[in-house]
Design a protein around this motif. Sequence first.
Motif, mmCIF file in Angstrom:
data_model
loop_
_atom_site.group_PDB
_atom_site.id
_atom_site.type_symbol
_atom_site.label_atom_id
_atom_site.label_comp_id
_atom_site.label_asym_id
_atom_site.label_seq_id
_atom_site.Cartn_x
_atom_site.Cartn_y
_atom_site.Cartn_z
ATOM 1 N N LEU A 153 0.821 -1.212 0.000
ATOM 2 C CA LEU A 153 0.000 0.000 0.000
ATOM 3 C C LEU A 153 0.856 1.263 0.000
ATOM 4 C CD1 LEU A 153 -2.868 -0.879 2.513
ATOM 5 C CD2 LEU A 153 -3.163 -0.223 0.125
ATOM 6 N N VAL A 154 1.769 1.364 0.970
ATOM 7 C CA VAL A 154 2.564 2.590 1.079
ATOM 8 C C VAL A 154 3.579 2.687 -0.049
ATOM 9 C CG1 VAL A 154 2.240 2.713 3.572
ATOM 10 C CG2 VAL A 154 4.252 1.551 2.661
ATOM 11 N N GLY A 155 3.991 1.548 -0.602
ATOM 12 C CA GLY A 155 4.942 1.575 -1.704
ATOM 13 C C GLY A 155 4.363 2.130 -2.983
ATOM 14 N N ALA A 156 3.036 2.149 -3.092
ATOM 15 C CA ALA A 156 2.381 2.680 -4.290
ATOM 16 C C ALA A 156 2.178 4.185 -4.230
ATOM 17 C CB ALA A 156 1.031 1.987 -4.485
ATOM 18 N N VAL A 157 2.571 4.802 -3.115
ATOM 19 C CA VAL A 157 2.350 6.238 -2.917
ATOM 20 C C VAL A 157 3.693 6.945 -2.839
ATOM 21 C CG1 VAL A 157 1.373 7.976 -1.384
ATOM 22 C CG2 VAL A 157 0.189 5.801 -1.706
ATOM 23 N N ALA A 158 3.826 8.040 -3.574
ATOM 24 C CA ALA A 158 5.064 8.818 -3.542
ATOM 25 C C ALA A 158 5.187 9.538 -2.209
ATOM 26 C CB ALA A 158 5.079 9.828 -4.685
ATOM 27 N N ALA A 159 6.392 9.998 -1.902
ATOM 28 C CA ALA A 159 6.624 10.780 -0.685
ATOM 29 C C ALA A 159 7.347 12.069 -1.071
ATOM 30 C CB ALA A 159 7.456 9.982 0.316
ATOM 31 N N PRO A 160 6.750 13.238 -0.782
ATOM 32 C CA PRO A 160 5.403 13.395 -0.227
ATOM 33 C C PRO A 160 4.359 13.029 -1.271
ATOM 34 C CG PRO A 160 6.264 15.531 -0.842
ATOM 35 C CD PRO A 160 7.389 14.550 -1.038
ATOM 36 N N PRO A 161 3.193 12.582 -0.825
ATOM 37 C CA PRO A 161 2.192 12.103 -1.780
ATOM 38 C C PRO A 161 1.502 13.228 -2.529
ATOM 39 C CG PRO A 161 1.319 12.027 0.429
ATOM 40 C CD PRO A 161 2.752 12.445 0.560
ATOM 41 N N SER A 162 0.903 12.863 -3.636
ATOM 42 C CA SER A 162 0.109 13.798 -4.429
ATOM 43 C C SER A 162 -1.361 13.402 -4.329
ATOM 44 C CB SER A 162 0.558 13.757 -5.891
ATOM 45 O OG SER A 162 -0.378 14.409 -6.727
ATOM 46 N N THR A 163 -2.230 14.399 -4.357
ATOM 47 C CA THR A 163 -3.667 14.127 -4.330
ATOM 48 C C THR A 163 -4.258 14.106 -5.740
ATOM 49 O OG1 THR A 163 -4.114 16.487 -4.021
ATOM 50 C CG2 THR A 163 -3.955 15.126 -2.033
ATOM 51 N N ALA A 164 -3.396 14.042 -6.754
ATOM 52 C CA ALA A 164 -3.888 14.071 -8.138
ATOM 53 C C ALA A 164 -4.823 12.902 -8.423
ATOM 54 C CB ALA A 164 -2.711 14.061 -9.110
ATOM 55 N N SER A 165 -4.546 11.731 -7.847
ATOM 56 C CA SER A 165 -5.409 10.573 -8.099
ATOM 57 C C SER A 165 -6.808 10.799 -7.536
ATOM 58 C CB SER A 165 -4.795 9.311 -7.488
ATOM 59 O OG SER A 165 -4.650 9.442 -6.078
ATOM 60 N N LEU A 166 -6.907 11.509 -6.410
ATOM 61 C CA LEU A 166 -8.216 11.801 -5.832
ATOM 62 C C LEU A 166 -8.981 12.776 -6.726
ATOM 63 C CD1 LEU A 166 -7.254 12.284 -2.058
ATOM 64 C CD2 LEU A 166 -7.497 10.175 -3.380
ATOM 65 N N HIS B 209 -5.734 6.196 -1.667
ATOM 66 C CA HIS B 209 -5.159 6.165 -3.013
ATOM 67 C C HIS B 209 -5.510 4.856 -3.717
ATOM 68 C CE1 HIS B 209 -2.219 6.739 -6.238
ATOM 69 N NE2 HIS B 209 -1.824 5.504 -6.009
ATOM 70 N N ALA B 210 -5.394 3.741 -2.988
ATOM 71 C CA ALA B 210 -5.732 2.445 -3.578
ATOM 72 C C ALA B 210 -7.211 2.377 -3.935
ATOM 73 C CB ALA B 210 -5.369 1.324 -2.604
ATOM 74 N N TYR B 211 -8.043 2.986 -3.106
ATOM 75 C CA TYR B 211 -9.489 2.965 -3.345
ATOM 76 C C TYR B 211 -9.847 3.681 -4.643
ATOM 77 C CZ TYR B 211 -14.464 3.855 -2.690
ATOM 78 O OH TYR B 211 -15.813 3.931 -2.872
ATOM 79 N N VAL B 212 -9.283 4.871 -4.852
ATOM 80 C CA VAL B 212 -9.689 5.664 -6.014
ATOM 81 C C VAL B 212 -8.999 5.227 -7.299
ATOM 82 C CG1 VAL B 212 -10.212 7.671 -4.589
ATOM 83 C CG2 VAL B 212 -7.942 7.469 -5.634
ATOM 84 N N THR B 213 -7.939 4.442 -7.202
ATOM 85 C CA THR B 213 -7.233 4.006 -8.409
ATOM 86 C C THR B 213 -7.569 2.581 -8.803
ATOM 87 O OG1 THR B 213 -5.300 3.369 -7.067
ATOM 88 C CG2 THR B 213 -5.289 5.565 -8.059
ATOM 89 N N ARG B 214 -8.412 1.910 -8.029
ATOM 90 C CA ARG B 214 -8.770 0.543 -8.402
ATOM 91 C C ARG B 214 -9.611 0.571 -9.672
ATOM 92 N NH1 ARG B 214 -13.337 -0.986 -3.816
ATOM 93 N NH2 ARG B 214 -14.885 0.559 -4.455
ATOM 94 N N PRO B 215 -9.495 -0.451 -10.509
ATOM 95 C CA PRO B 215 -10.271 -0.474 -11.753
ATOM 96 C C PRO B 215 -11.762 -0.543 -11.468
ATOM 97 C CG PRO B 215 -8.492 -2.094 -11.799
ATOM 98 C CD PRO B 215 -8.596 -1.599 -10.387
ATOM 99 N N CYS B 216 -12.536 0.086 -12.346
ATOM 100 C CA CYS B 216 -13.989 -0.008 -12.248
ATOM 101 C C CYS B 216 -14.408 -1.383 -12.751
ATOM 102 C CB CYS B 216 -14.645 1.092 -13.085
ATOM 103 S SG CYS B 216 -16.436 1.104 -12.968
ATOM 104 N N ASP B 217 -15.063 -2.168 -11.896
ATOM 105 C CA ASP B 217 -15.374 -3.549 -12.253
ATOM 106 C C ASP B 217 -16.804 -3.750 -12.722
ATOM 107 O OD1 ASP B 217 -16.768 -3.202 -9.928
ATOM 108 O OD2 ASP B 217 -15.571 -4.594 -8.721
ATOM 109 N N GLY B 218 -17.534 -2.654 -12.906
ATOM 110 C CA GLY B 218 -18.905 -2.790 -13.365
ATOM 111 C C GLY B 218 -19.890 -3.109 -12.266
ATOM 112 N N ARG B 219 -19.415 -3.185 -11.028
ATOM 113 C CA ARG B 219 -20.307 -3.494 -9.906
ATOM 114 C C ARG B 219 -20.372 -2.327 -8.928
ATOM 115 N NH1 ARG B 219 -17.558 -8.946 -8.013
ATOM 116 N NH2 ARG B 219 -15.756 -7.635 -8.485
ATOM 117 N N GLY B 220 -20.317 -1.132 -9.458
ATOM 118 C CA GLY B 220 -20.418 0.041 -8.587
ATOM 119 C C GLY B 220 -19.084 0.532 -8.102
ATOM 120 N N GLY B 221 -17.964 0.122 -8.737
ATOM 121 C CA GLY B 221 -16.655 0.514 -8.262
ATOM 122 C C GLY B 221 -16.455 2.015 -8.244
ATOM 123 N N ARG B 222 -17.106 2.728 -9.177
ATOM 124 C CA ARG B 222 -16.984 4.179 -9.212
ATOM 125 C C ARG B 222 -18.174 4.869 -8.556
ATOM 126 N NH1 ARG B 222 -11.877 5.887 -9.860
ATOM 127 N NH2 ARG B 222 -10.927 5.128 -11.761
#
Length: 350
Positions: free
Chosen positions: A133-146, A190-203
């Motif tokens: 989880l933390v390895g997928a986020v830059a330091a300092p992190p960016s909120t661009a994905s949100l 970050h993981a929540y908002v970048t997960r793929p949309c799976d067609g079951r309400g992911g977005r």
Amino acid sequence: MFSSYDGLCTIGELAGQTGVSVRTVRFYSDRGLLPEASRSAGGHRRYAPEAVERLRMIRALRGLDLPVAEVRRILDEQDARDVGAGEGGALEDAVAGRLRALGSELAALRWREAALRLVQESPPAERPDRLRLVGAVAAPPSTASLARFWRAWLPPRMPARSVTAFLKAAVPDLPDDPRPAQVLAFARLHAYVTRPCDGRGGRYQPQAHGVAGARASAVLYAGLAEAYDLAGGELRRDAEPGPGEALDAFVDAYASTYGTCDTAAFRHGLAGRLADDPRIDRYWELTAEVISAPDDRPEPTPGSAHDWLLASLETQLGAMDGVDVREGAGSEARSPGSDAPDGARAISPR
């Protein structure tokens, strides 16, 4: 000061006077920071007495970690002032720029430290997942994905000013000195908002996104922003959900969007519609963890404000002694739904 009959010094004498190596003097000379006064018959560099102070200035500027290009600009400006030209400001600009860069570096170090403490304090069985989880986020992190998440979530063709206002409320400001729990919360967000949309309400796209016009969206979200701000104040005061200014602003945002009146019948229809809306509670829960101070109650978010307002609406309707105010409602008291003006339907940031 110097042994030479002409008042000039050799590169070795200059190095000795300033406490640097001959190699350092040569480096700055070759880059144009330290001009030579002349060359000896044998081709050796010779420097004027003022080179001592200039070299000391160069060392001081480099000691502040200013790059060579900035040092050159400062010295050039100083030379221009010496001959009555130049406006100044190079040193101030360079220092301000270095402070900004240093602030970013310190923020990155604080986030890395908190991430390391998170891993250190995690139970061994949880460390692999938390590392990912933390390895997928830059330091300092960016909120661009949100921001990208919400731009995809918001109605199409929504005015840019309205989008900017919504993003300001929905995208959290990150702490400068985070706790390990805040690092984990942001990594999960970050993981929540970048997960793929799976067609079951992911977005969790609201139904109205495909039909609400740009003007209707702007009216609705501007009204909701006001209502959420008012509800946030109520949450900070631990106020129980109920009728009041915040609820009126909330209902009026929808009524204005649909071009109808705020009546009891409209409120009944709105409550039923919002109760069926898609929900993204997890986003708001994690956002509250990211922005809340240690050991304090969670800071209000648009999501928690929406919950409080919906509870207020339900409380008010529940106090109507079971009267079905929808019966006999006039045509102006339309319930939000498929027959709303311009095809608009109730939407909320949930």
